[in-house]
Design a protein around this motif. Structure first.
Motif, PDB file in Angstrom:
ATOM      1  N   PHE A 226      46.575  33.942  42.308  1.00  0.00           N
ATOM      2  CA  PHE A 226      46.601  33.847  44.242  1.00  0.00           C
ATOM      3  C   PHE A 226      44.789  34.604  44.381  1.00  0.00           C
ATOM      4  O   PHE A 226      45.795  35.564  45.489  1.00  0.00           O
ATOM      5  CB  PHE A 226      47.853  34.343  44.154  1.00  0.00           C
ATOM      6  CG  PHE A 226      49.333  34.100  43.741  1.00  0.00           C
ATOM      7  CD1 PHE A 226      49.257  32.573  44.804  1.00  0.00           C
ATOM      8  CD2 PHE A 226      49.222  34.609  42.984  1.00  0.00           C
ATOM      9  CE1 PHE A 226      50.915  32.575  44.579  1.00  0.00           C
ATOM     10  CE2 PHE A 226      50.798  34.044  42.741  1.00  0.00           C
ATOM     11  CZ  PHE A 226      51.157  33.145  43.098  1.00  0.00           C
ATOM     12  N   ASN A 227      43.976  34.167  43.869  1.00  0.00           N
ATOM     13  CA  ASN A 227      42.806  34.547  44.429  1.00  0.00           C
ATOM     14  C   ASN A 227      42.314  33.749  45.181  1.00  0.00           C
ATOM     15  O   ASN A 227      42.483  32.237  45.237  1.00  0.00           O
ATOM     16  CB  ASN A 227      42.178  34.836  43.137  1.00  0.00           C
ATOM     17  CG  ASN A 227      42.187  35.846  42.852  1.00  0.00           C
ATOM     18  OD1 ASN A 227      42.603  37.421  43.204  1.00  0.00           O
ATOM     19  ND2 ASN A 227      42.463  35.637  41.158  1.00  0.00           N
ATOM     20  N   THR A 228      41.504  34.134  46.627  1.00  0.00           N
ATOM     21  CA  THR A 228      41.335  33.414  47.160  1.00  0.00           C
ATOM     22  C   THR A 228      39.973  33.561  48.041  1.00  0.00           C
ATOM     23  O   THR A 228      39.281  34.652  47.620  1.00  0.00           O
ATOM     24  CB  THR A 228      41.870  33.033  48.417  1.00  0.00           C
ATOM     25  OG1 THR A 228      42.881  32.670  48.809  1.00  0.00           O
ATOM     26  CG2 THR A 228      40.978  31.805  49.905  1.00  0.00           C
ATOM     27  N   SER A 229      38.549  32.903  47.974  1.00  0.00           N
ATOM     28  CA  SER A 229      37.185  32.866  47.912  1.00  0.00           C
ATOM     29  C   SER A 229      36.263  31.447  48.889  1.00  0.00           C
ATOM     30  O   SER A 229      36.430  30.782  48.417  1.00  0.00           O
ATOM     31  CB  SER A 229      36.010  33.005  46.901  1.00  0.00           C
ATOM     32  OG  SER A 229      35.227  33.356  46.987  1.00  0.00           O
ATOM     33  N   GLN A 244      35.677  37.554  41.034  1.00  0.00           N
ATOM     34  CA  GLN A 244      37.044  38.299  41.332  1.00  0.00           C
ATOM     35  C   GLN A 244      38.058  37.956  39.898  1.00  0.00           C
ATOM     36  O   GLN A 244      38.215  36.880  39.618  1.00  0.00           O
ATOM     37  CB  GLN A 244      37.656  37.596  42.429  1.00  0.00           C
ATOM     38  CG  GLN A 244      36.642  37.633  43.741  1.00  0.00           C
ATOM     39  CD  GLN A 244      37.276  37.434  44.610  1.00  0.00           C
ATOM     40  OE1 GLN A 244      37.541  38.269  45.891  1.00  0.00           O
ATOM     41  NE2 GLN A 244      38.423  36.180  45.228  1.00  0.00           N
ATOM     42  N   MET A 245      38.555  39.267  39.542  1.00  0.00           N
ATOM     43  CA  MET A 245      39.702  39.429  38.442  1.00  0.00           C
ATOM     44  C   MET A 245      40.161  40.042  38.690  1.00  0.00           C
ATOM     45  O   MET A 245      40.342  41.841  39.393  1.00  0.00           O
ATOM     46  CB  MET A 245      38.578  40.114  37.234  1.00  0.00           C
ATOM     47  CG  MET A 245      37.092  39.143  36.772  1.00  0.00           C
ATOM     48  SD  MET A 245      36.501  39.917  35.688  1.00  0.00           S
ATOM     49  CE  MET A 245      37.663  39.931  34.123  1.00  0.00           C
ATOM     50  N   GLY A 246      41.448  39.760  38.520  1.00  0.00           N
ATOM     51  CA  GLY A 246      43.247  40.062  38.675  1.00  0.00           C
ATOM     52  C   GLY A 246      44.200  39.512  39.907  1.00  0.00           C
ATOM     53  O   GLY A 246      43.907  37.888  39.852  1.00  0.00           O
ATOM     54  N   ASN A 247      44.713  40.119  40.652  1.00  0.00           N
ATOM     55  CA  ASN A 247      45.536  39.139  41.779  1.00  0.00           C
ATOM     56  C   ASN A 247      45.574  39.281  42.695  1.00  0.00           C
ATOM     57  O   ASN A 247      44.942  40.614  43.766  1.00  0.00           O
ATOM     58  CB  ASN A 247      46.994  39.382  40.882  1.00  0.00           C
ATOM     59  CG  ASN A 247      47.354  38.894  39.460  1.00  0.00           C
ATOM     60  OD1 ASN A 247      46.868  37.947  38.848  1.00  0.00           O
ATOM     61  ND2 ASN A 247      48.164  39.636  38.663  1.00  0.00           N
ATOM     62  N   SER A 248      45.827  38.576  43.706  1.00  0.00           N
ATOM     63  CA  SER A 248      45.532  38.458  45.592  1.00  0.00           C
ATOM     64  C   SER A 248      44.623  38.478  46.302  1.00  0.00           C
ATOM     65  O   SER A 248      44.246  39.456  46.633  1.00  0.00           O
ATOM     66  CB  SER A 248      46.614  39.044  45.666  1.00  0.00           C
ATOM     67  OG  SER A 248      47.830  38.205  45.223  1.00  0.00           O
TER      68      SER A 248
END
Length: 260
Positions: A226-229, A244-248
C-alpha cells in the motif's frame, strides 16, 4: 456392428478435428522493395487459439508460439524493414497485440499463466520492447514508443499487476519490475536520453513517473504494501531517487528546474 464401428470412427475424427481448432492468418507483402522477403513462424498447440501476422515492405520476422487454449496474438509490422517480433504464450486466455512501424524495431513477449494481456505500439527506428509476465494471472502491460533507440523492459510476476509506459523522443530507457499482486506503475517520458527504473515488491503499491525534457534520471523502489510514490521532473538533467520500505508510505517529489 459395422455401423457402430463407423460411427465410432466418425466421432474420433470429429474429436481430433475439434482438438485442433486453432486459427492462423499470415499476410505478407514485399512488393516494390529490395529489402528481401519476410519470415513468419506460427506454432499453436491446444484449442481455439488464434494468431494473426501482417508484414509489409520487406525483411521483417515474426515468431508466435502459443500453448494452451483460447490465446490470441496479433503482430503488425509495416513501412520499413528489419523489424523482429516474438510472442510466446503458455496457458489460457492470454492476448498480445503488437505494431512496429519503422525499421529495426524488436519486440519480445513471454506470458505464462492465464488472462495476461500485453499491448505495444512502436513508431520509429531501433526501438526495443521486452515484456515478461509470469508466475500468476491477469497481468496487464501497455507500451507506446515514438522515436528512435528507445528501450522498454517490463517484468511482472504475480497477479493483477498493471504497467503503462509511454516514451516519446530518442534514447529513452524504462525498466519496470513488479512482484506479488495488485501493483500499478505508470511511466511517461518525453524528450531525449531519459531513464526511469521502477521496482515494486509487495501488494497494492502504486507509482507514477513523469519526466519531460533531457537527461532525467529516476529510480523508484517500493518494498511492502500500500505504498504510493509520484515523481515529476521537467527541464533538463534532474535526478530523483525514491526508496520506500514498509507499508502505507506516501511520497510526492517535483524538483525545481535546474537546466544544464
Amino acid at each position: 456392428m459395422k455401423k457402430v464401428i463407423l460411427s465410432a470412427a466418425a466421432l474420433m475424427i470429429g474429436a481430433i478435428g475439434f482438438a485442433q481448432s486453432n486459427t492462423s492468418n499470415v499476410d505478407q507483402n514485399s512488393a516494390g522493395t529490395t529489402a528481401g522477403g519476410h519470415l513468419a513462424t506460427v506454432v499453436q498447440t491446444g484449442e481455439l487459439n488464434e494468431s494473426s501476422v501482417e508484414q509489409f515492405h520487406g525483411g521483417n520476422t515474426s515468431t508466435v508460439d502459443q500453448l494452451g487454449d483460447r490465446n490470441f496474438s496479433r503482430i503488425v509490422q509495416t513501412y520499413r524493414y528489419g523489424n523482429v517480433a516474438t510472442i510466446e504464450q503458455i496457458g489460457d486466455d492470454n492476448s498480445s497485440y503488437g505494431t512496429s512501424n519503422g525499421m529495426g524495431n524488436t519486440y519480445d513477449v513471454f506470458q505464462r499463466g492465464n488472462d495476461h494481456n500485453s499491448y505495444f505500439y512502436q513508431q520509429g527506428n531501433e526501438n526495443k520492447n521486452t515484456v515478461i509476465q509470469d508466475g500468476g494471472d491477469d497481468n496487464n502491460s501497455v507500451v507506446h514508443q515514438y522515436g528512435s533507440n528507445n528501450v522498454s523492459n517490463t517484468e511482472q510476476i504475480g497477479n493483477r499487476n498493471e504497467s503503462f509506459v509511454d516514451q516519446v523522443g530518442d534514447g529513452n530507457f524504462s525498466e519496470v519490475a513488479q512482484f506479488e499482486d495488485d501493483n500499478k506503475s505508470d511511466v511517461d517520458q518525453l524528450g531525449d536520453g531519459n531513464l526511469s527504473e521502477v521496482l515494486q515488491d509487495g501488494f497494492t503499491n502504486t507509482s507514477t513517473v513523469f519526466q519531460d525534457g533531457l537527461l532525467h534520471t529516476s529510480t523508484l523502489i517500493q518494498e511492502g504494501d500500500f505504498n504510493t510514490s509520484t515523481v515529476s521532473q521537467t527541464g533538463n538533467n534532474h535526478m530523483s531517487t525514491v526508496n520506500q520500505m514498509g507499508n502505507s508510505c506516501l511520497l510526492y517529489t517535483s524538483p525545481s528546474p535546474r537546466d544544464r
